[in-house]
Every structure is written in C-alpha cells, then in structure tokens.
Design an enzyme around this catalytic site. Structure first.
Site, PDB file in Angstrom:
ATOM      1  N   LYS A  63      35.759 -45.319 -13.165  1.00  0.00           N
ATOM      2  CA  LYS A  63      35.825 -46.660 -13.741  1.00  0.00           C
ATOM      3  C   LYS A  63      34.442 -46.990 -14.293  1.00  0.00           C
ATOM      4  O   LYS A  63      33.459 -46.998 -13.557  1.00  0.00           O
ATOM      5  CB  LYS A  63      36.239 -47.666 -12.655  1.00  0.00           C
ATOM      6  CG  LYS A  63      36.203 -49.105 -13.131  1.00  0.00           C
ATOM      7  CD  LYS A  63      36.773 -50.050 -12.100  1.00  0.00           C
ATOM      8  CE  LYS A  63      36.212 -51.432 -12.275  1.00  0.00           C
ATOM      9  NZ  LYS A  63      36.772 -52.397 -11.344  1.00  0.00           N
ATOM     10  N   ASP A 155      43.916 -59.907  -4.578  1.00  0.00           N
ATOM     11  CA  ASP A 155      44.644 -59.632  -5.822  1.00  0.00           C
ATOM     12  C   ASP A 155      45.695 -58.548  -5.587  1.00  0.00           C
ATOM     13  O   ASP A 155      45.798 -57.596  -6.366  1.00  0.00           O
ATOM     14  CB  ASP A 155      43.636 -59.209  -6.902  1.00  0.00           C
ATOM     15  CG  ASP A 155      44.213 -59.302  -8.310  1.00  0.00           C
ATOM     16  OD1 ASP A 155      45.287 -59.927  -8.475  1.00  0.00           O
ATOM     17  OD2 ASP A 155      43.601 -58.739  -9.239  1.00  0.00           O
TER      18      ASP A 155
HETATM   19  C1  PIT Z   1      42.992 -43.779 -10.024  1.00  0.00           C
HETATM   20  C2  PIT Z   1      43.959 -43.801 -11.016  1.00  0.00           C
HETATM   21  C3  PIT Z   1      44.102 -44.945 -11.776  1.00  0.00           C
HETATM   22  C4  PIT Z   1      43.298 -46.061 -11.570  1.00  0.00           C
HETATM   23  C5  PIT Z   1      42.349 -46.037 -10.578  1.00  0.00           C
HETATM   24  C6  PIT Z   1      42.191 -44.891  -9.800  1.00  0.00           C
HETATM   25  C7  PIT Z   1      41.540 -47.234 -10.366  1.00  0.00           C
HETATM   26  C8  PIT Z   1      40.909 -47.455  -9.265  1.00  0.00           C
HETATM   27  C9  PIT Z   1      40.103 -48.597  -8.919  1.00  0.00           C
HETATM   28  C10 PIT Z   1      39.844 -49.667  -9.753  1.00  0.00           C
HETATM   29  C11 PIT Z   1      39.064 -50.702  -9.304  1.00  0.00           C
HETATM   30  C12 PIT Z   1      38.510 -50.674  -8.020  1.00  0.00           C
HETATM   31  C13 PIT Z   1      38.766 -49.602  -7.193  1.00  0.00           C
HETATM   32  C14 PIT Z   1      39.565 -48.578  -7.646  1.00  0.00           C
HETATM   33  O1  PIT Z   1      37.744 -51.710  -7.580  1.00  0.00           O
HETATM   34  O2  PIT Z   1      45.073 -44.972 -12.708  1.00  0.00           O
HETATM   35  O3  PIT Z   1      42.838 -42.645  -9.273  1.00  0.00           O
HETATM   36  O4  PIT Z   1      38.796 -51.777 -10.061  1.00  0.00           O
END
Ligand code: PIT
Length: 474
Positions: A63, A155
C-alpha cells in the site's frame, strides 16, 4: 544537499532528511520489489502486488501513500502503522515492513489472493449458515484481539475482510486500519464520525462511542452474510433514521430458514444500547458457535521438543525464526495455528503465560514446573505475561524443519537491508526497531557476542546453520 535532491528519488542522505515517519526505513522500494497490478484502494492509497527481487515466490501487497496527500494527516498513518505493528493474529493482515522514499510511504503487507467477503456475498447471493458461522467466528476473534490490545477498528465492513486464498476453507484476514484508534479502557469515550454508513453504529453517528461500535458492524455483516440484504438501507437520511431507531426486520422467506441462535446473536450485536450489546469475547460464547467442534491442543513430540529447545536459543535465532514464521503460508502452519488457538482459552488471540506453563508441565512428566516456566518466559518476547501468535509459531518451528528452505532465504533477505549478502549488527537492530521492538541491555550484550563470533558479519550460510542446527554453539 547533493545534486540528486533536485529529483524526488534522492540519495539515502537526502531521503532521510525528508522523512516524515519516525522509524521507517528510508529505501527506494523499487530496488527491492518488482511492482505488479493494482489490487485495491485502501484508506489514503493504492494497493499493488509486488514480488521481492531474488525471491520469486514471495508476493506481497504494497500500500503506497503519497506524502503530498497525507500531509496534515500524518498522525492517522502513524496510528495505522502502530495498530498493525501491535496486532499479531491469524485473522489480521500482517504488516511486514514500512519504507519511505521521496514521494511515498509504503506498507509491505501480506498478500491475500482470495478476494474480499463483499464479493463472495454478492456472488453467492447469501451464505449458508454453516459458512457464515465459520467466518463470523474468525471475525469476532480478530476483533477480540484488537480490543484486548486497546485498538478499535471503526470501519468494519465485508470489503475489509479478505480471503487468503480462493479455497473454500481459506483463512480470513481483517484489513484497513486507516481509521483504527487506540482507546483507553473505561475512560474517555471517543469522539468523531467515521466509517461507512450501512455498518455504522448509532452512537458513532452521534459522535461519542467506544470499542462496542465494532460489534454493531459485525452484527450488520452477519445479517448481510445470512440474507444478502442490509438491515438499514435507503436514502442517507432514511438509513440514519433507522440506525438511530435500532429497529430492523428479520422477516421473510430467507430468514424463516435461519436458526433462532443465529438471530439471537444478530440481536445481541445490532443492539442500540451499547451497554446491553455483546462484547467480542461474550459473542464468541453464544450458543450459535457451539456447533463448531472444539479442538483440544495437540502437543505431539515434535512440537514439544521444539518448545523445549527454543528455551536455549539466542536472541538472533528467536527473531529470525519469528520473521520466518510470519512469511509461511497458512497451509504450512495449519496444525500449529490450531494448537495455538486451542490454547487461547479467552479467544483473544494471545495465551496467558501461566496457562501455557501449566499446560506444558501437565503433559510432560519429566518437565518440572520451573522448566516449563522457563520455556514460557523464552516465548514471551514482549515480556507482557502473554504469548503472541508469531512468537508461539517461532518456538514451535524452531527444531521442526517442517518449512521449505526457501523461507530461510526470505528471512535472511528481510534483514539484509543493504542486499550485500551478509548481515551486520546494524542491519539486525535497525530491522527490529522498524518493527517497533526494543532491545534491552542484556539483549544488546547478547547481540555483541553473537556478531563477534561471526566477525561482525553473518553470511547466509551462517544464518542457515543457526536456523537448521538450532543449538548454536557460542
Ligand atoms: C492484500 C490484498 C488486497 C488489499 C490489501 C492487502 C490491503 C491491505 C491493507 C490496507 C490498509 C491497511 C492494512 C492492510 O491499513 O487486495 O493482501 O489500508
């Protein structure tokens, strides 16, 4: 400042001077990972798949948050990272690392390739009671773990639960901690308005709420799983009015086939009065879950032996095994995970140290209580009186050799931040610091000794030996 600072991808020194997070690693992530497709949009940023260079089988989700966009809200990101580093549970996404470069902050996360719960519900119309029960138990366990660590998610919705893989029995993982919050038990209520309306508790709408808001959202998710519908819907003002009334219906064809126990749980969760609403631990004790067979912990000889030997391991071995354990796919640790969960009497995703000690000394005749306590203390890496999931896995895997060798390489690369084929004490300490782990004076001295024995550089061969011939001779 050097010439390179004119460009946003500067040299290490200029990047460091632009750092906005406290202890992130300053790194050009593109040097370490090959980015793939976009798989989602988390709070504040886009999520892409990526493969670690040199480890073709290690896919992660990254991310990336633009510093420009997060400007002014950096505290939210800090809380998100802090929450993710605190939690350690099979039903919560793992955060492996955080990097920062000139433009962005990158969260390196576990990759879930099975899609989200929202997609599953919409594809199937609704889920069977059996499947909804299995999934709701996991969701409640993840939330019980958060709340026991004084974190509220705020959330929760089906889009924020991901399947690790596309199989029917896939593990479920909670994501998106962008609105998560540390709360102070029994003290101030929290104020502010967040979340997605359909799943939002009435007290959140009025701005003063506690961790119980997560339980309301889980009630709405359970309602949605069983019926494919939402309890509160319509125009925004209509949804808000209905949420505030707390009145919803479970009439009609679909609901006539749903058990009374399931409906009782929904009523216990979507309950307007926060004080009457179930908490996560009590929800897990509801009769609806009694249909799931309870597993008794299986302590085979191999697991027991590994825990015993782990007591003699050094700090380096412990932390390296912890990183290795965190990278193993679910199918490799299935039995160990179930052993951990069956020891977790409270269902909060951590084991009270004295419970583990008692359990160990009761199953093994030749293990004295003080020896059992010694094992427990070695596993309690946070010195918190509780055993966390990845530390238990690290101890259970220590002499087991049930994992494939490629994971040793993955763990080595994790510490080898400069990618020069050996680990220095600096690499090691910096990595632990990034993960929010403190080193005390004794541990500091222990590390000095370990690195001195290897001429201050631990090569991959030495690293491999330390993990494969566990009782590392000094
Ligand atoms: C994955 C696949 C996917 C999305 C994510 C992880 C997102 C993870 C995520 C997003 C956040 C956070 C923690 C984890 O705080 O499609 O393996 O905003």
């Amino acid at each position: 400042m050097g010439v390179c600072c004119v460009k946003s991808q500067g040299c290490d020194d200029c990047l460091r001077s632009q750092a906005i997070m406290h202890s992130t690693r300053i790194e050009n992530v593109k040097k370490l990972y090959k980015f793939g497709k976009t798989i989602g949009h988390g709070s504040f940023g886009e999520v892409r798949t990526a493969v670690r260079k040199g480890c073709p089988r290690l896919t992660v989700a990254i991310k990336s948050i633009s510093k420009e966009i997060i400007k002014g809200q950096i505290n939210l990101l800090r809380t998100e990272v802090e929450s993710l580093l605190t939690v350690d549970h099979p039903n919560i996404i793992r955060l492996y690392n955080v990097y920062e470069d000139g433009n962005s902050i990158h969260l390196i996360l576990e990759y879930c390739k099975g899609g989200d719960l929202f997609t599953k519900i919409t594809q199937q119309g609704h889920l069977s009671e059996c499947e909804a029960r299995r999934l709701m138990k996991k969701m409640l366990m993840s939330v019980a773990h958060l709340h026991s660590n004084n974190i509220v998610h705020r959330d929760l919705k089906p889009q924020h639960f991901l399947f690790e893989n596309p199989d029917d029995l896939s593990e479920l993982k909670l994501i998106d901690f962008g609105l998560s919050h540390k709360f102070v038990k029994y003290a101030d209520q929290m104020h502010s308005s967040v979340g997605t309306l359909y799943y939002t508790a009435p007290e959140v709408l009025s701005g003063s709420y506690s961790n119980k808001c997560d339980l309301w959202s889980l009630g709405v998710i359970l309602y949605a799983m069983l019926s494919g519908d939402l309890p509160f819907y319509g125009s925004i003002s209509c949804i808000m009015k209905n949420i505030n009334s707390g009145i919803f219906s479970m009439d009609g064809e679909i609901w006539s086939k749903v058990s009374q126990n399931a409906k009782d749980l929904i009523r216990g969760l979507i309950c307007k009065d926060e004080n009457q609403r179930l908490n996560a631990e009590d929800a897990l004790k509801q009769p609806w879950f009694e249909m799931i067979p309870k597993e008794s912990p299986k302590f085979d000889k191999c697991l027991l032996n590994s825990l015993k030997e782990y007591r003699k391991s050094n700090l380096f071995q412990k932390e390296a095994m912890n990183i290795l354990a965190k990278h193993l796919p679910e199918k490799e640790i299935w039995t160990l995970k179930n052993a951990f969960l069956s020891l977790d009497a409270e269902g909060i995703g951590s084991i009270a140290a004295e419970n583990l000690t008692r359990r160990l000394s009761s199953i093994e005749n030749d293990l004295s209580k003080p020896e059992a306590a010694e094992i427990t203390i070695a596993i309690d890496r946070r010195n918190s009186g509780r055993i966390f999931y990845s530390d238990f896995l690290a101890a259970a895997l220590f002499t087991s050799k049930i994992y494939e060798e490629q994971f040793i390489e993955i763990a080595f690369k994790f510490f080898d931040t400069e990618q020069n084929g050996y680990l220095t004490r600096d690499n090691f300490e910096q990595t632990l610091m990034n993960l929010g782990k403190d080193i005390n004076l004794d541990e500091h001295q222990e590390l000095t000794k370990i690195f001195k024995n290897s001429n201050e550089k631990i090569t991959f061969q030495e690293f491999r030996n330390m993990l494969l011939s566990p009782i590392y001779k000094e």
